[in-house]
Design a protein around this motif. Structure first.
Motif, PDB file in Angstrom:
ATOM      1  N   VAL A 419       0.849  -1.185   0.000  1.00 38.85           N
ATOM      2  CA  VAL A 419       0.000   0.000   0.000  1.00 38.85           C
ATOM      3  C   VAL A 419       0.882   1.232   0.000  1.00 38.85           C
ATOM      4  N   MET A 420       0.694   2.099  -0.969  1.00 38.21           N
ATOM      5  CA  MET A 420       1.495   3.315  -1.080  1.00 38.21           C
ATOM      6  C   MET A 420       0.574   4.519  -0.976  1.00 38.21           C
ATOM      7  N   VAL A 421       0.790   5.311   0.066  1.00 37.38           N
ATOM      8  CA  VAL A 421      -0.032   6.490   0.331  1.00 37.38           C
ATOM      9  C   VAL A 421       0.814   7.717   0.039  1.00 37.38           C
ATOM     10  N   CYS A 422       0.283   8.612  -0.795  1.00 31.80           N
ATOM     11  CA  CYS A 422       1.074   9.787  -1.176  1.00 31.80           C
ATOM     12  C   CYS A 422       0.186  11.012  -1.282  1.00 31.80           C
ATOM     13  N   GLY A 423       0.822  12.154  -1.152  1.00 27.83           N
ATOM     14  CA  GLY A 423       0.150  13.434  -1.335  1.00 27.83           C
ATOM     15  C   GLY A 423       0.950  14.305  -2.272  1.00 27.83           C
ATOM     16  N   GLY A 424       0.337  14.802  -3.338  1.00 26.38           N
ATOM     17  CA  GLY A 424       1.015  15.681  -4.282  1.00 26.38           C
ATOM     18  C   GLY A 424       2.203  15.024  -4.952  1.00 26.38           C
ATOM     19  N   SER A 425       3.343  15.738  -4.906  1.00 27.43           N
ATOM     20  CA  SER A 425       4.556  15.219  -5.541  1.00 27.43           C
ATOM     21  C   SER A 425       5.158  14.048  -4.773  1.00 27.43           C
ATOM     22  N   GLY A 426       4.549  13.672  -3.649  1.00 23.17           N
ATOM     23  CA  GLY A 426       5.009  12.499  -2.909  1.00 23.17           C
ATOM     24  C   GLY A 426       4.834  11.208  -3.679  1.00 23.17           C
ATOM     25  N   ILE A 427       4.156  11.254  -4.814  1.00 23.51           N
ATOM     26  CA  ILE A 427       3.998  10.064  -5.639  1.00 23.51           C
ATOM     27  C   ILE A 427       5.300   9.681  -6.344  1.00 23.51           C
ATOM     28  N   SER A 428       6.258  10.597  -6.397  1.00 26.77           N
ATOM     29  CA  SER A 428       7.483  10.388  -7.175  1.00 26.77           C
ATOM     30  C   SER A 428       8.216   9.090  -6.841  1.00 26.77           C
ATOM     31  N   PRO A 429       8.538   8.804  -5.563  1.00 29.08           N
ATOM     32  CA  PRO A 429       9.255   7.540  -5.305  1.00 29.08           C
ATOM     33  C   PRO A 429       8.440   6.305  -5.630  1.00 29.08           C
ATOM     34  N   PHE A 430       7.111   6.423  -5.616  1.00 25.83           N
ATOM     35  CA  PHE A 430       6.268   5.261  -5.897  1.00 25.83           C
ATOM     36  C   PHE A 430       6.234   4.942  -7.385  1.00 25.83           C
ATOM     37  N   ILE A 431       6.554   5.931  -8.215  1.00 22.62           N
ATOM     38  CA  ILE A 431       6.637   5.685  -9.650  1.00 22.62           C
ATOM     39  C   ILE A 431       7.729   4.655  -9.934  1.00 22.62           C
ATOM     40  N   SER A 432       8.883   4.836  -9.288  1.00 21.73           N
ATOM     41  CA  SER A 432       9.979   3.892  -9.510  1.00 21.73           C
ATOM     42  C   SER A 432       9.653   2.515  -8.942  1.00 21.73           C
ATOM     43  N   ILE A 433       8.900   2.469  -7.848  1.00 20.54           N
ATOM     44  CA  ILE A 433       8.515   1.177  -7.258  1.00 20.54           C
ATOM     45  C   ILE A 433       7.574   0.429  -8.196  1.00 20.54           C
ATOM     46  N   ILE A 434       6.578   1.120  -8.734  1.00 23.22           N
ATOM     47  CA  ILE A 434       5.618   0.477  -9.638  1.00 23.22           C
ATOM     48  C   ILE A 434       6.317  -0.002 -10.904  1.00 23.22           C
ATOM     49  N   ARG A 435       7.251   0.798 -11.418  1.00 22.61           N
ATOM     50  CA  ARG A 435       7.992   0.357 -12.604  1.00 22.61           C
ATOM     51  C   ARG A 435       8.830  -0.875 -12.295  1.00 22.61           C
ATOM     52  N   GLU A 436       9.378  -0.949 -11.074  1.00 21.51           N
ATOM     53  CA  GLU A 436      10.156  -2.138 -10.695  1.00 21.51           C
ATOM     54  C   GLU A 436       9.262  -3.363 -10.616  1.00 21.51           C
ATOM     55  N   ILE A 437       8.061  -3.189 -10.064  1.00 24.83           N
ATOM     56  CA  ILE A 437       7.123  -4.311  -9.989  1.00 24.83           C
ATOM     57  C   ILE A 437       6.704  -4.760 -11.387  1.00 24.83           C
ATOM     58  N   ILE A 438       6.508  -3.800 -12.285  1.00 21.24           N
ATOM     59  CA  ILE A 438       6.166  -4.138 -13.664  1.00 21.24           C
ATOM     60  C   ILE A 438       7.271  -4.989 -14.290  1.00 21.24           C
ATOM     61  N   PHE A 439       8.524  -4.585 -14.043  1.00 21.10           N
ATOM     62  CA  PHE A 439       9.642  -5.357 -14.598  1.00 21.10           C
ATOM     63  C   PHE A 439       9.721  -6.738 -13.964  1.00 21.10           C
ATOM     64  N   GLN A 440       9.629  -6.803 -12.635  1.00 25.17           N
ATOM     65  CA  GLN A 440       9.746  -8.094 -11.957  1.00 25.17           C
ATOM     66  C   GLN A 440       8.609  -9.037 -12.336  1.00 25.17           C
ATOM     67  N   SER A 441       7.450  -8.471 -12.693  1.00 27.58           N
ATOM     68  CA  SER A 441       6.296  -9.308 -13.046  1.00 27.58           C
ATOM     69  C   SER A 441       6.523 -10.085 -14.336  1.00 27.58           C
ATOM     70  N   THR A 442       7.509  -9.695 -15.122  1.00 30.28           N
ATOM     71  CA  THR A 442       7.807 -10.426 -16.360  1.00 30.28           C
ATOM     72  C   THR A 442       8.587 -11.708 -16.083  1.00 30.28           C
ATOM     73  N   LYS A 443       9.106 -11.855 -14.866  1.00 25.48           N
ATOM     74  CA  LYS A 443       9.856 -13.070 -14.522  1.00 25.48           C
ATOM     75  C   LYS A 443       8.885 -14.181 -14.149  1.00 25.48           C
ATOM     76  N   PRO A 444       9.127 -15.374 -14.630  1.00 24.60           N
ATOM     77  CA  PRO A 444       8.177 -16.464 -14.375  1.00 24.60           C
ATOM     78  C   PRO A 444       8.097 -16.896 -12.917  1.00 24.60           C
ATOM     79  N   ASP A 445       9.182 -16.706 -12.148  1.00 23.55           N
ATOM     80  CA  ASP A 445       9.198 -17.185 -10.770  1.00 23.55           C
ATOM     81  C   ASP A 445       8.856 -16.105  -9.756  1.00 23.55           C
TER      82      ASP A 445
END
Length: 697
Positions: A419-445
């Motif tokens: 769960v990522m809670v953000c206000g305003g520009s506080g979303i910035s670090p969560f952008i990199s987290i979501i992109r990392e999850i997107i990348f890791q989701s391509t791995k079969p394991d």
């Protein structure tokens, strides 16, 4: 991996405990009357004189830990991100749970609170023992001096000793590429608060120390001592100058002053260089060796940052969002690796040649191997000028960078639910987290966690920040498989504005310049290994040169006891040798790494032909007006729910989450961070594991 690093962890832990034990025993009668004579007779040789004991007991342990920490971080591999396979340790989970949420201390976990209590106990213990020993052997420094006056002088002197103890820890939190902080699970950007606390405490003690001596000299008719610069003992005048500088830095670093007049704070804080010089001239070379490790490691880090910033970074493009946010896209070396939530410091000479500002890295080095992106919110005067300059359709912008700096692992991605809670520009670090999850989701394991993104924006135009969740190109179609839920709360508007009233997203491309270089670390891919080599070689070089100069230059002068080498000159020798050795070792390693990096850059093909996005800000939210262009955008549209005219009920949302392992990350205004921390600390939901991401220094 564990078998290779366990010996290093054990050695570091034992050495650190021994170092702390020395600090605990330092003010006691045992150390002063029993240990000191024996240690001085064995360690204060003709090669190091009065510095030998402190070099061995206070400097060497931390330098050893720092070197071993570099080796440990070099051996450490990227973590496997499978939450199902990781066994959770109850003690570790408890140590990270917030137990105290209170201004001005902020959010303290159980581990942090333990360290704070231990440090305060050390201060009280040290002051009590110093006074006990000194009162038991009270010295009268002037004929006719009264006992209470001598005790008053002793108290003032011991307050300075305690301030010196604070300075032994002061520089560790601001050493960005620190090999010590990761050993205890800390990051430099989140440790700034410790530097602030230690700065306030040390300044308070130093001011009390100085004022106390001024009062003492006034009572005993010795005001002339204020201007004394002794050849054989501490310089009182140097101490007064250092105190004046410290007060200026202290006043301008107060929160209200820092926020309203950041430039004044920034420039006056660089007076620390002059302060250190006069401070060392005041306390002497022996006491300087007690606080040397923190300053030594900081100077190494600061000089490497200087070397890295000499190159201009290659800025490829920028995206201007209608909410006064600009995304800067740089070229980076393919070997540069960083974890989500990392930060990059940038300097734009056309705005200010001296000011550096930190920004969150939103790109993912796995998905975008040759690009690095940051997001700048136009809030202060510096960022407003940056936004205006870029929006003026310039062909090129000169930018220097330092970093990126970030966590050594991505442990928060191991939770079953995130769960990522953000206000305003506080979303910035969560952008990199979501992109990392997107990348890791391509791995079969890899089993991706359930992701809940809760955003609170003031205006609907701020929703254009969500456009940055996906990179410009290279997003895998597998994003549709993510269990992603986005809840957006627009607090100042009660309905969606008309489409034609919204500004459009602008994409700008900059002309390449052969002088600019892709972003890379100062020491290349093997940063930690080379940093360890610099720390070890420069410290050994310092010891060798100090021993040679002391034995063959200073000692012959003092050998017969008829002449004394100037007290201040010894301090100047120490400071000169520290800087010279760091300069020589760091420059040599940097030039070697630069040669290898330049060779790699010649082989790296830069692809700057990035297709211009045809979407407008928050365009995938206007699905009624246009056909969705891609599956990733469609997935985000389906996952997003917008609420107008209300704020998120965080207590209801967090307590309603199912699952045994829920990671809660928050980044945004202080009030929001405190609210989330109090919910997780309440104990009403044992499945919530809290982590605050704050860059409000």
């Amino acid at each position: 991996m564990g078998s290779r690093t366990l010996p290093l962890n054990t050695i570091c832990f034992v050495v650190f405990l021994a170092w702390l034990l020395v600090w605990v025993l330092l003010p006691t009668k045992i150390y002063k009357q029993t240990w000191t004579p024996k240690l001085n007779s064995n360690l204060n040789s003709t090669y190091f004189r009065e510095q030998g004991t402190n070099l061995l007991l206070f400097s060497f342990p931390i330098m050893l830990i720092s070197f071993l920490g570099c080796v440990y971080l070099h051996l450490q591999k990227k973590p496997r991100l499978n939450p199902k396979s990781e066994m959770k340790c109850n003690c570790v989970t408890f140590s990270r749970r917030p137990v105290l949420v209170m201004a001005p201390l902020g959010i303290l976990t159980a581990l942090e609170l333990t360290f704070v209590v231990m440090f305060i106990a050390l201060m009280i213990w040290s002051l009590g023992n110093y006074l006990y020993v000194s009162f038991g052997h009270l010295h009268m420094h002037k004929a006719g001096e009264k006992v209470w006056q001598a005790k008053f002088r002793s108290v003032s002197l011991r307050l300075g000793y305690i301030g010196n103890t604070c300075w032994a820890f002061l520089f560790f939190p601001v050493t960005r590429a620190s090999s010590i902080l990761p050993l205890v699970g800390l990051k430099s950007e989140s440790s700034i608060k410790y530097h602030i606390w230690l700065g306030h405490l040390s300044n308070l003690l130093f001011v009390a120390h100085t004022v106390g001596f001024i009062i003492y000299w006034a009572m005993t008719d010795q005001m002339i001592e204020l201007l004394e610069w002794s050849k054989t003992y501490v310089s009182n005048l140097a101490g007064m100058i250092a105190t004046v500088i410290a007060v200026v830095m202290w006043v301008t670093s107060m929160p209200r002053f820092r926020r309203k007049m950041f430039e004044v704070f920034f420039y006056t804080h660089h007076l620390y260089i002059i302060f250190i010089i006069f401070y060392v001239l005041h306390v002497g070379s022996a006491y300087f060796c007690m606080i040397l490790p923190g300053i030594f490691l900081f100077v190494v880090d600061r000089y490497l940052r200087f070397l890295q910033s000499r190159k201009r970074a290659r800025l490829l493009s920028a995206r201007l969002l209608p909410c006064d946010v600009v995304e800067l896209n740089f070229s980076k070396s393919a070997e540069l690796y960083y974890n989500p939530t990392s930060i990059l410091f940038i300097n734009v000479p056309s705005i200010s040649k001296l000011q550096w500002h930190p920004f969150t890295v939103t790109s993912n080095c796995n998905m975008e191997q040759d690009k690095l992106s940051i997001v700048c919110k136009s809030e202060g005067s510096w960022t407003q000028r940056l936004y205006q300059e870029i929006s003026s359709s310039i062909d090129r912008l000169e930018v220097s960078v330092e970093g990126p700096y970030g966590p050594n692992s991505a442990d928060f991605l191991r939770h079953e639910t995130l769960v990522m809670v953000c206000g305003g520009s506080g979303i910035s670090p969560f952008i990199s987290i979501i992109r990392e999850i997107i990348f890791q989701s391509t791995k079969p394991d890899y089993q991706a966690p359930n992701v809940h993104l809760i955003c609170a924006f003031k205006n609907f135009s701020d929703l254009s920040m969500l456009d940055l969740l996906l990179p410009i190109s290279g997003t895998p179609a597998e994003i549709s498989k993510l269990q992603l839920q986005i809840e957006v709360y627009v607090t100042r508007e009660i309905e969606q504005p008309k489409t034609d009233t919204q500004k459009l997203l602008q994409s700008l491309w900059f002309k390449p310049n052969p002088v600019d270089s892709p972003i890379s670390t100062a020491l290349g891919p093997k940063t930690w290994l080379w940093l360890g080599a610099i720390i070890a070689s420069s410290f050994v070089m310092f010891l060798l040169l100090l021993g040679i100069i002391t034995r063959y230059y200073i000692y012959p002068i003092e050998r017969n006891g008829t002449e004394v080498y100037h007290y201040s000159y010894k301090c100047l020798w120490d400071m000169f040798l520290v800087c010279a050795c760091i300069f020589i070792a760091s420059s040599a390693v940097f030039l070697w790494c630069k040669k290898e990096n330049d060779h790699r850059e010649e082989k790296q093909i830069q692809n700057v032909e990035v297709p211009t996005p045809t979407t407008s800000p928050g365009s995938w939210l206007y699905s009624a007006d246009r056909e969705l262009e891609s599956l990733p955008n469609q997935s985000l549209v389906e996952a997003t729910k917008v609420h107008f005219g209300e704020r998120p009920n965080l207590k209801k949302i967090l307590f309603g989450l199912k699952g045994s392992d829920v990671g809660v990350l928050v980044c945004g205004p202080k009030k929001m961070r405190y609210e989330v921390a109090k919910i997780c600390a309440s104990g009403l939901a044992d499945n919530l594991h809290f982590e605050s991401i704050s860059f409000n220094w």
